[in-house]
Design a protein around this motif. Structure first.
Motif, PDB file in Angstrom:
ATOM      1  N   ALA A   1      35.353  34.623  32.382  1.00 53.55           N
ATOM      2  CA  ALA A   1      35.651  34.176  33.742  1.00 53.55           C
ATOM      3  C   ALA A   1      37.162  34.138  33.976  1.00 53.55           C
ATOM      4  O   ALA A   1      37.636  34.480  35.071  1.00 53.55           O
ATOM      5  CB  ALA A   1      35.027  32.810  33.999  1.00 53.55           C
ATOM      6  N   GLY A   2      37.916  33.742  32.962  1.00 48.94           N
ATOM      7  CA  GLY A   2      39.374  33.763  33.067  1.00 48.94           C
ATOM      8  C   GLY A   2      39.899  35.170  33.272  1.00 48.94           C
ATOM      9  O   GLY A   2      40.842  35.394  34.037  1.00 48.94           O
ATOM     10  N   LEU A   3      39.283  36.121  32.602  1.00 48.03           N
ATOM     11  CA  LEU A   3      39.660  37.520  32.791  1.00 48.03           C
ATOM     12  C   LEU A   3      39.414  37.943  34.239  1.00 48.03           C
ATOM     13  O   LEU A   3      40.271  38.563  34.866  1.00 48.03           O
ATOM     14  CB  LEU A   3      38.874  38.409  31.830  1.00 48.03           C
ATOM     15  CG  LEU A   3      39.096  39.919  31.945  1.00 48.03           C
ATOM     16  CD1 LEU A   3      40.547  40.260  31.649  1.00 48.03           C
ATOM     17  CD2 LEU A   3      38.170  40.653  31.002  1.00 48.03           C
ATOM     18  N   VAL A   4      38.265  37.580  34.763  1.00 47.01           N
ATOM     19  CA  VAL A   4      37.947  37.925  36.150  1.00 47.01           C
ATOM     20  C   VAL A   4      38.937  37.267  37.114  1.00 47.01           C
ATOM     21  O   VAL A   4      39.417  37.912  38.059  1.00 47.01           O
ATOM     22  CB  VAL A   4      36.494  37.533  36.498  1.00 47.01           C
ATOM     23  CG1 VAL A   4      36.222  37.664  37.984  1.00 47.01           C
ATOM     24  CG2 VAL A   4      35.513  38.382  35.699  1.00 47.01           C
ATOM     25  N   LEU A   5      39.241  35.988  36.872  1.00 49.25           N
ATOM     26  CA  LEU A   5      40.194  35.302  37.753  1.00 49.25           C
ATOM     27  C   LEU A   5      41.578  35.942  37.704  1.00 49.25           C
ATOM     28  O   LEU A   5      42.308  35.910  38.688  1.00 49.25           O
ATOM     29  CB  LEU A   5      40.300  33.829  37.381  1.00 49.25           C
ATOM     30  CG  LEU A   5      39.168  32.927  37.840  1.00 49.25           C
ATOM     31  CD1 LEU A   5      39.426  31.482  37.408  1.00 49.25           C
ATOM     32  CD2 LEU A   5      38.963  32.988  39.342  1.00 49.25           C
ATOM     33  N   ASN A   6      41.941  36.521  36.579  1.00 49.64           N
ATOM     34  CA  ASN A   6      43.229  37.205  36.481  1.00 49.64           C
ATOM     35  C   ASN A   6      43.189  38.597  37.102  1.00 49.64           C
ATOM     36  O   ASN A   6      44.214  39.094  37.566  1.00 49.64           O
ATOM     37  CB  ASN A   6      43.668  37.306  35.019  1.00 49.64           C
ATOM     38  CG  ASN A   6      44.135  35.983  34.477  1.00 49.64           C
ATOM     39  OD1 ASN A   6      44.614  35.131  35.213  1.00 49.64           O
ATOM     40  ND2 ASN A   6      43.987  35.794  33.184  1.00 49.64           N
TER      41      ASN A   6
END
Length: 117
Positions: free
Chosen positions: A55-60
């Protein structure tokens, strides 16, 4: 897809790869332990860490993708939401770490209790 965007996405993914590999190895180790509440907690914590990492990857990726599309106003409007999203992910990661340490501590204490003095 723009080549610069592709390189940026691959770089962001590569930066998360070591933790994803460590999580996969950890899951293999935990799955190989006896079934029980501790294993369930540990697997849940590892799953939570994997989800928060992805999810952090997606948010970035979202702001990078929006910038390459020329949607600068959208990025500015989403910055508060993206910051809040990262904060929530940090809270979930902290919870997962606490759950893992709790499971490990309980397992180690049960080992100590099982050994004769």
């Amino acid at each position: 897809m723009d080549m610069d965007l592709m390189v940026t996405l691959l770089t962001m993914t590569a930066a998360r790869l070591p933790i994803l590999i460590a999580l996969a190895v950890s899951v293999v180790w935990v799955v190989d332990t006896p079934a029980g509440a501790l294993r369930s907690v540990a697997l849940s914590a590892l799953a939570l860490l994997a989800v928060t990492t992805l999810a952090g990857l997606v948010l970035n990726v979202v702001p990078v993708w929006l910038v390459t599309q020329g949607n600068y106003e959208t990025v500015q409007g989403l910055s508060t939401w993206l910051g809040a999203g990262h904060f929530v992910l940090s809270l979930l990661e902290a919870l997962a770490v606490v759950l893992l340490v709790w499971a490990m501590t309980r397992a180690l204490r049960s080992l100590k209790a099982a050994r004769p003095a």
